[in-house]
Motif scaffolding. Sequence first.
Motif, PDB file in Angstrom:
ATOM      1  N   ARG A  97       0.763  -1.039   0.013  1.00 34.48           N
ATOM      2  CA  ARG A  97      -0.092  -0.087  -0.037  1.00 34.48           C
ATOM      3  C   ARG A  97       0.730   1.666  -0.135  1.00 34.48           C
ATOM      4  N   GLY A  98       2.291   0.743   0.730  1.00 38.51           N
ATOM      5  CA  GLY A  98       2.601   2.233   0.948  1.00 38.51           C
ATOM      6  C   GLY A  98       3.708   2.953  -0.503  1.00 38.51           C
ATOM      7  N   ASN A  99       4.344   1.532  -0.883  1.00 36.09           N
ATOM      8  CA  ASN A  99       4.829   1.826  -2.142  1.00 36.09           C
ATOM      9  C   ASN A  99       4.157   2.284  -3.381  1.00 36.09           C
ATOM     10  N   VAL A 100       2.971   1.826  -3.440  1.00 39.71           N
ATOM     11  CA  VAL A 100       2.337   2.385  -4.844  1.00 39.71           C
ATOM     12  C   VAL A 100       1.697   3.141  -4.542  1.00 39.71           C
ATOM     13  N   SER A 101       1.293   3.932  -3.096  1.00 40.93           N
ATOM     14  CA  SER A 101       0.968   5.283  -2.925  1.00 40.93           C
ATOM     15  C   SER A 101       2.349   6.164  -3.133  1.00 40.93           C
ATOM     16  N   ILE A 102       3.507   5.661  -3.364  1.00 40.38           N
ATOM     17  CA  ILE A 102       4.538   6.694  -3.943  1.00 40.38           C
ATOM     18  C   ILE A 102       4.360   6.503  -5.655  1.00 40.38           C
ATOM     19  N   CYS A 103       4.767   5.224  -6.173  1.00 41.36           N
ATOM     20  CA  CYS A 103       4.671   5.111  -7.205  1.00 41.36           C
ATOM     21  C   CYS A 103       3.745   4.003  -7.657  1.00 41.36           C
ATOM     22  N   PRO A 104       2.352   4.798  -8.803  1.00 39.07           N
ATOM     23  CA  PRO A 104       1.768   3.795  -8.441  1.00 39.07           C
ATOM     24  C   PRO A 104       2.336   2.590  -9.993  1.00 39.07           C
ATOM     25  N   ARG A 105       3.280   3.144 -10.682  1.00 35.68           N
ATOM     26  CA  ARG A 105       3.921   1.670 -11.513  1.00 35.68           C
ATOM     27  C   ARG A 105       4.993   1.203 -11.035  1.00 35.68           C
ATOM     28  N   SER A 106       4.869   0.817  -9.119  1.00 37.12           N
ATOM     29  CA  SER A 106       5.538  -0.456  -9.293  1.00 37.12           C
ATOM     30  C   SER A 106       6.174  -1.547  -9.302  1.00 37.12           C
ATOM     31  N   VAL A 137      -6.717   4.645  -3.173  1.00 35.88           N
ATOM     32  CA  VAL A 137      -5.434   3.896  -4.235  1.00 35.88           C
ATOM     33  C   VAL A 137      -5.155   3.151  -4.836  1.00 35.88           C
ATOM     34  N   SER A 138      -4.814   3.437  -6.144  1.00 35.99           N
ATOM     35  CA  SER A 138      -5.445   2.675  -7.326  1.00 35.99           C
ATOM     36  C   SER A 138      -4.067   1.596  -7.853  1.00 35.99           C
ATOM     37  N   TYR A 139      -4.305   0.484  -7.679  1.00 36.05           N
ATOM     38  CA  TYR A 139      -3.018  -0.623  -7.829  1.00 36.05           C
ATOM     39  C   TYR A 139      -2.580  -0.402  -9.190  1.00 36.05           C
ATOM     40  N   ARG A 140      -3.904  -0.481 -10.357  1.00 34.13           N
ATOM     41  CA  ARG A 140      -4.092  -0.834 -11.778  1.00 34.13           C
ATOM     42  C   ARG A 140      -2.321  -0.530 -12.364  1.00 34.13           C
ATOM     43  N   GLN A 141      -1.759   0.064 -11.626  1.00 37.61           N
ATOM     44  CA  GLN A 141      -0.272  -0.080 -12.797  1.00 37.61           C
ATOM     45  C   GLN A 141       0.155  -0.905 -12.932  1.00 37.61           C
ATOM     46  N   ALA A 142       0.585  -1.204 -10.984  1.00 40.66           N
ATOM     47  CA  ALA A 142       1.529  -2.269 -10.417  1.00 40.66           C
ATOM     48  C   ALA A 142       1.571  -3.560 -11.227  1.00 40.66           C
ATOM     49  N   ILE A 143       2.831  -4.135 -11.308  1.00 44.21           N
ATOM     50  CA  ILE A 143       3.076  -5.239 -11.677  1.00 44.21           C
ATOM     51  C   ILE A 143       3.672  -6.656 -10.371  1.00 44.21           C
ATOM     52  N   PHE A 144       3.081  -7.402 -10.716  1.00 39.49           N
ATOM     53  CA  PHE A 144       3.513  -8.209  -9.171  1.00 39.49           C
ATOM     54  C   PHE A 144       4.327 -10.049 -10.251  1.00 39.49           C
ATOM     55  N   ILE A 145       5.028 -10.268  -9.735  1.00 34.57           N
ATOM     56  CA  ILE A 145       5.768 -11.477 -10.459  1.00 34.57           C
ATOM     57  C   ILE A 145       6.097 -11.809  -9.364  1.00 34.57           C
ATOM     58  N   PHE A 146       5.578 -13.415  -9.284  1.00 33.97           N
ATOM     59  CA  PHE A 146       6.090 -14.323  -8.844  1.00 33.97           C
ATOM     60  C   PHE A 146       6.841 -15.985  -9.250  1.00 33.97           C
ATOM     61  N   LEU A 147       7.599 -15.920  -8.827  1.00 30.77           N
ATOM     62  CA  LEU A 147       8.832 -17.244  -9.313  1.00 30.77           C
ATOM     63  C   LEU A 147       8.853 -18.398  -7.982  1.00 30.77           C
ATOM     64  N   SER A 148       8.754 -19.815  -8.928  1.00 31.91           N
ATOM     65  CA  SER A 148       8.404 -21.211  -7.763  1.00 31.91           C
ATOM     66  C   SER A 148       8.926 -22.067  -8.465  1.00 31.91           C
ATOM     67  N   ASN A 149       9.882 -22.677  -8.224  1.00 31.15           N
ATOM     68  CA  ASN A 149      10.230 -24.753  -8.642  1.00 31.15           C
ATOM     69  C   ASN A 149       8.291 -24.760  -8.748  1.00 31.15           C
ATOM     70  N   ALA A 150       7.694 -24.791  -7.821  1.00 23.83           N
ATOM     71  CA  ALA A 150       6.396 -25.486  -8.429  1.00 23.83           C
ATOM     72  C   ALA A 150       6.141 -25.887  -9.084  1.00 23.83           C
ATOM     73  N   GLY A 151       5.789 -26.698  -9.742  1.00 24.40           N
ATOM     74  CA  GLY A 151       5.357 -27.233 -11.104  1.00 24.40           C
ATOM     75  C   GLY A 151       5.967 -27.776 -12.113  1.00 24.40           C
ATOM     76  N   ALA A 152       7.396 -27.301 -11.606  1.00 29.57           N
ATOM     77  CA  ALA A 152       8.096 -28.128 -12.611  1.00 29.57           C
ATOM     78  C   ALA A 152       8.716 -29.950 -13.151  1.00 29.57           C
ATOM     79  N   GLU A 153       7.647 -30.201 -12.484  1.00 30.11           N
ATOM     80  CA  GLU A 153       7.263 -31.564 -12.748  1.00 30.11           C
ATOM     81  C   GLU A 153       6.995 -32.421 -13.463  1.00 30.11           C
ATOM     82  N   LYS A 154       5.496 -30.603 -13.645  1.00 34.03           N
ATOM     83  CA  LYS A 154       4.317 -31.230 -14.828  1.00 34.03           C
ATOM     84  C   LYS A 154       5.336 -30.784 -15.996  1.00 34.03           C
ATOM     85  N   ILE A 155       5.921 -29.660 -16.359  1.00 31.25           N
ATOM     86  CA  ILE A 155       6.267 -28.748 -17.211  1.00 31.25           C
ATOM     87  C   ILE A 155       7.269 -29.867 -17.481  1.00 31.25           C
ATOM     88  N   THR A 156       8.261 -31.029 -17.024  1.00 31.51           N
ATOM     89  CA  THR A 156       8.999 -31.898 -17.611  1.00 31.51           C
ATOM     90  C   THR A 156       8.395 -32.587 -18.356  1.00 31.51           C
TER      91      THR A 156
END
Length: 272
Positions: A97-106, A137-156
């Motif tokens: 909340r604090g960071n998006v308030s400062i910069c919507p494109r966080s 506060v609008s969060y519509r310009q923010a970007i979220f990236i999640f990194l995970s090893n989960a699902g690697a077996e299915k991909i393989t």
Amino acid sequence: ALQENLDKKLFGQHLVNKVVVKAVKGFLSNTNAKKPLALSLHGWTGTGKNFVSKIVAESIYKRGLQSKYVHQFVATLHFPHAHSINLYKDQLQSWIRGNVSICPRSLFIFDEMDKMHAGLIDSIKPFLDYYEFLDGVSYRQAIFIFLSNAGAEKITEVALDFWRNGRTREDIQLIDIQNALSVSVFNNKNSGFWHSTLIDRNLIDYFVPFLPLEYKHVKMCVRVEIESRGYTMDEDILTRIADEMTYFPREERIYSDKGCKTVDAKLDYYYD
């Protein structure tokens, strides 16, 4: 710059290249986005997940990952104790909340999602949903990236099926993996997304599969690393480093079990 960097530096990941460029470019050019962009990157260690999030950051912010508008969370570092989950939820919401308030494109990057306590990530669900404003506060310009090893077996599993049926990895399409990947992650107790409302409510825009890397891709990684360090190219050393990697499945030995993760350390040994 995003496309160019992925073309030059990311190997064996045609799906990642296509999806990430399309998603990020489309989102940044959309002046009326209805929600933040949420990408979930999945695959074995060393296949390029951290590397891609770094390139995305560099394509948006002058200082890349060093930008004060880029925020990285590592599950084992920032959220280590299961008994403190309620505290972490409050801190996470307050931080976003604090960071998006400062910069919507966080940009928010969550690493080691597979080590995150179940239920914690759901605390950010309101920020990823289709709200125009939350407490002003609008969060519509923010970007979220999640990194995970989960699902690697299915991909393989999918990649191996294609290989065993005589088809190239480039034949694999997103539709061949994405649904199975999201279900696999949703039902995996060690994914960080176990029974998560983010998946349930379709708030993750893309589940991006990173395919396991083959011998030829490891050699490409070694070559680029040698060049970036300004060393003289030695084909013998290049081949030796690729040969020293361990590969799986045990019989076919197709995929590097550490991707390109240990290339750096091996180069130090040979060129020291």
